[in-house]
Design a protein around this motif. Structure first.
Motif, PDB file in Angstrom:
ATOM      1  N   SER A  58      16.399  33.492  38.345  1.00 34.42           N
ATOM      2  CA  SER A  58      16.272  34.197  37.075  1.00 34.42           C
ATOM      3  C   SER A  58      16.542  35.689  37.247  1.00 34.42           C
ATOM      4  O   SER A  58      17.243  36.300  36.433  1.00 34.42           O
ATOM      5  N   ALA A  59      16.002  36.277  38.320  1.00 39.19           N
ATOM      6  CA  ALA A  59      16.219  37.703  38.578  1.00 39.19           C
ATOM      7  C   ALA A  59      17.688  37.985  38.849  1.00 39.19           C
ATOM      8  O   ALA A  59      18.237  39.013  38.418  1.00 39.19           O
ATOM      9  N   SER A  60      18.343  37.057  39.556  1.00 37.46           N
ATOM     10  CA  SER A  60      19.764  37.226  39.844  1.00 37.46           C
ATOM     11  C   SER A  60      20.595  37.178  38.568  1.00 37.46           C
ATOM     12  O   SER A  60      21.531  37.974  38.380  1.00 37.46           O
ATOM     13  N   ARG A  61      20.254  36.251  37.660  1.00 36.41           N
ATOM     14  CA  ARG A  61      20.976  36.162  36.387  1.00 36.41           C
ATOM     15  C   ARG A  61      20.786  37.425  35.564  1.00 36.41           C
ATOM     16  O   ARG A  61      21.728  37.937  34.957  1.00 36.41           O
ATOM     17  N   LEU A  62      19.544  37.927  35.531  1.00 37.73           N
ATOM     18  CA  LEU A  62      19.272  39.154  34.787  1.00 37.73           C
ATOM     19  C   LEU A  62      20.098  40.310  35.326  1.00 37.73           C
ATOM     20  O   LEU A  62      20.694  41.081  34.563  1.00 37.73           O
ATOM     21  N   LYS A  63      20.141  40.436  36.631  1.00 37.86           N
ATOM     22  CA  LYS A  63      20.919  41.513  37.254  1.00 37.86           C
ATOM     23  C   LYS A  63      22.394  41.403  36.882  1.00 37.86           C
ATOM     24  O   LYS A  63      23.046  42.395  36.549  1.00 37.86           O
ATOM     25  N   GLY A  64      22.923  40.179  36.909  1.00 38.54           N
ATOM     26  CA  GLY A  64      24.326  39.979  36.580  1.00 38.54           C
ATOM     27  C   GLY A  64      24.642  40.297  35.132  1.00 38.54           C
ATOM     28  O   GLY A  64      25.649  40.949  34.824  1.00 38.54           O
ATOM     29  N   VAL A  65      23.790  39.831  34.217  1.00 40.92           N
ATOM     30  CA  VAL A  65      24.015  40.098  32.794  1.00 40.92           C
ATOM     31  C   VAL A  65      23.877  41.586  32.497  1.00 40.92           C
ATOM     32  O   VAL A  65      24.665  42.145  31.712  1.00 40.92           O
ATOM     33  N   HIS A  66      22.902  42.232  33.103  1.00 40.73           N
ATOM     34  CA  HIS A  66      22.719  43.668  32.875  1.00 40.73           C
ATOM     35  C   HIS A  66      23.931  44.448  33.374  1.00 40.73           C
ATOM     36  O   HIS A  66      24.342  45.442  32.753  1.00 40.73           O
ATOM     37  N   GLN A  67      24.510  44.004  34.501  1.00 40.09           N
ATOM     38  CA  GLN A  67      25.703  44.677  35.012  1.00 40.09           C
ATOM     39  C   GLN A  67      26.871  44.496  34.055  1.00 40.09           C
ATOM     40  O   GLN A  67      27.654  45.429  33.813  1.00 40.09           O
ATOM     41  N   LEU A  68      27.014  43.297  33.474  1.00 38.59           N
ATOM     42  CA  LEU A  68      28.056  43.083  32.464  1.00 38.59           C
ATOM     43  C   LEU A  68      27.870  44.028  31.283  1.00 38.59           C
ATOM     44  O   LEU A  68      28.837  44.601  30.759  1.00 38.59           O
ATOM     45  N   PHE A  69      26.618  44.183  30.859  1.00 41.60           N
ATOM     46  CA  PHE A  69      26.322  45.077  29.741  1.00 41.60           C
ATOM     47  C   PHE A  69      26.681  46.522  30.094  1.00 41.60           C
ATOM     48  O   PHE A  69      27.311  47.224  29.295  1.00 41.60           O
ATOM     49  N   ASN A  70      26.307  46.963  31.285  1.00 38.99           N
ATOM     50  CA  ASN A  70      26.615  48.340  31.702  1.00 38.99           C
ATOM     51  C   ASN A  70      28.125  48.568  31.789  1.00 38.99           C
ATOM     52  O   ASN A  70      28.628  49.627  31.377  1.00 38.99           O
ATOM     53  N   ASP A  71      28.851  47.589  32.320  1.00 49.45           N
ATOM     54  CA  ASP A  71      30.313  47.718  32.387  1.00 49.45           C
ATOM     55  C   ASP A  71      30.910  47.782  30.988  1.00 49.45           C
ATOM     56  O   ASP A  71      31.849  48.562  30.732  1.00 49.45           O
ATOM     57  N   PHE A  72      30.379  46.984  30.075  1.00 50.92           N
ATOM     58  CA  PHE A  72      30.837  46.983  28.688  1.00 50.92           C
ATOM     59  C   PHE A  72      30.613  48.346  28.040  1.00 50.92           C
ATOM     60  O   PHE A  72      31.494  48.879  27.361  1.00 50.92           O
ATOM     61  N   ILE A  73      29.455  48.935  28.264  1.00 55.77           N
ATOM     62  CA  ILE A  73      29.143  50.250  27.695  1.00 55.77           C
ATOM     63  C   ILE A  73      30.083  51.321  28.244  1.00 55.77           C
ATOM     64  O   ILE A  73      30.557  52.198  27.516  1.00 55.77           O
ATOM     65  N   GLN A  74      30.390  51.238  29.529  1.00 59.12           N
ATOM     66  CA  GLN A  74      31.308  52.208  30.126  1.00 59.12           C
ATOM     67  C   GLN A  74      32.702  52.098  29.529  1.00 59.12           C
ATOM     68  O   GLN A  74      33.387  53.114  29.333  1.00 59.12           O
ATOM     69  N   ARG A  75      33.135  50.883  29.222  1.00 59.20           N
ATOM     70  CA  ARG A  75      34.466  50.690  28.648  1.00 59.20           C
ATOM     71  C   ARG A  75      34.528  51.142  27.197  1.00 59.20           C
ATOM     72  O   ARG A  75      35.518  51.720  26.752  1.00 59.20           O
ATOM     73  N   THR A  76      33.495  50.848  26.430  1.00 62.27           N
ATOM     74  CA  THR A  76      33.539  51.068  24.985  1.00 62.27           C
ATOM     75  C   THR A  76      32.941  52.395  24.541  1.00 62.27           C
ATOM     76  O   THR A  76      33.201  52.847  23.427  1.00 62.27           O
ATOM     77  N   HIS A  77      32.116  52.990  25.413  1.00 68.12           N
ATOM     78  CA  HIS A  77      31.427  54.247  25.091  1.00 68.12           C
ATOM     79  C   HIS A  77      30.511  54.118  23.874  1.00 68.12           C
ATOM     80  O   HIS A  77      30.268  55.098  23.153  1.00 68.12           O
TER      81      HIS A  77
END
Length: 277
Positions: A58-77
């Protein structure tokens, strides 16, 4: 996280289109959900190992999803704000985590959303993605956009409405109205094999006209293909990037056993589908 990126892409696209707020929800493992999986006769050490493994995953999935979110924010601002914060001057996003019963949390959160974007269920049998989708469809009262593994560049520019006269189809149109008003083209597609008792396609066109939405009507159908396959082919013929339709006009159990249009779209659509139940 299969399909999570495409769902995030569509969510971001709609957020920018409407200057809206995007809430990204992750639900972690609940110990109460693990409990029933523990068999009788297992030692205390085995139970502890099982729980530890589940929590680690569960912790691994959370880390992965949060990283996707952070990458998305960096791309879209898109600015990140707290979920309760009002951000009236443009698009915004928040990342929300909960631990508990997945169906309840997802459906509760969805009830105060305008639209819900979820990934297409994994055809290889990912039970959690299917449960999440059906929880939103049956327990939230919201319109749900189901996104295929590879998202199209646009969503809602060219829209097909799969009409069959049902309350579910009417509800889907209601939830799609903001998108329909902005669309470059709207097509109402109908088939005698799909129609149920209720208004027909010309009544839908008149209803949309009262909302200043121009729509064309097209009949589809063949003697050699199922309705769902025909409808998807028709949407492709119009180069649609969104299909709007009701979900489960027949019972879910019947569709699981015999198949049906909803099931076909959930398993095969390669364009986004806005469904309502």
């Amino acid at each position: 996280m299969s399909n999570a990126e495409s769902a995030l892409q569509v969510g971001g696209y709609l957020t920018s289109m409407f200057n809206a707020h995007l809430s990204v929800l992750h639900v972690g493992t609940d110990m109460q959900e693990i409990g029933p999986l523990v068999g009788e006769g297992m030692s205390g050490a085995m139970v502890e190992d099982m729980i530890a493994a589940a929590l680690k995953e569960s912790a691994s999935r959370l880390k992965g999803v949060h990283q996707l979110f952070n990458d998305f924010i960096q791309r879209t601002h898109i600015p990140v704000v707290k979920a309760e914060t009002h951000h009236p001057h443009g698009p915004s996003a928040s990342f929300i985590t909960h631990t508990g019963h997945t169906r309840s949390i997802v459906s509760f959160q969805a009830r105060l959303s305008d639209l819900v974007v979820v990934r297409q269920p994994n055809p290889e049998g990912d039970v959690s993605s299917s449960d999440t989708l059906h929880a939103v469809l049956f327990e939230s009262g919201r319109g749900v956009i189901i996104v295929p593994p590879v998202a199209t560049e646009t969503v809602g520019r060219r829209v097909c409405i799969g009409w069959n006269g049902t309350v579910e189809a009417a509800s889907a149109i209601h939830h799609a109205l903001p998108l329909l008003r902005r669309a470059d083209a709207v097509h109402i597609v109908h088939s005698p094999a799909y129609q149920r008792p209720g208004p027909d396609a010309r009544h839908v066109a008149a209803f949309l006209a009262r909302h200043d939405i121009a729509a064309t009507i097209h009949k589809f159908g063949s003697d050699y293909r199922p309705v769902g396959e025909d409808m998807l082919a028709t949407a492709h013929g119009f180069d649609a990037d969104l299909l709007v339709m009701g979900a489960y006009s027949h019972s879910r159990l019947r569709q699981m056993i015999l198949g049906g249009v909803t099931r076909h779209m959930l398993e095969n659509s390669d364009i986004a589908v806005l469904m309502s139940r």
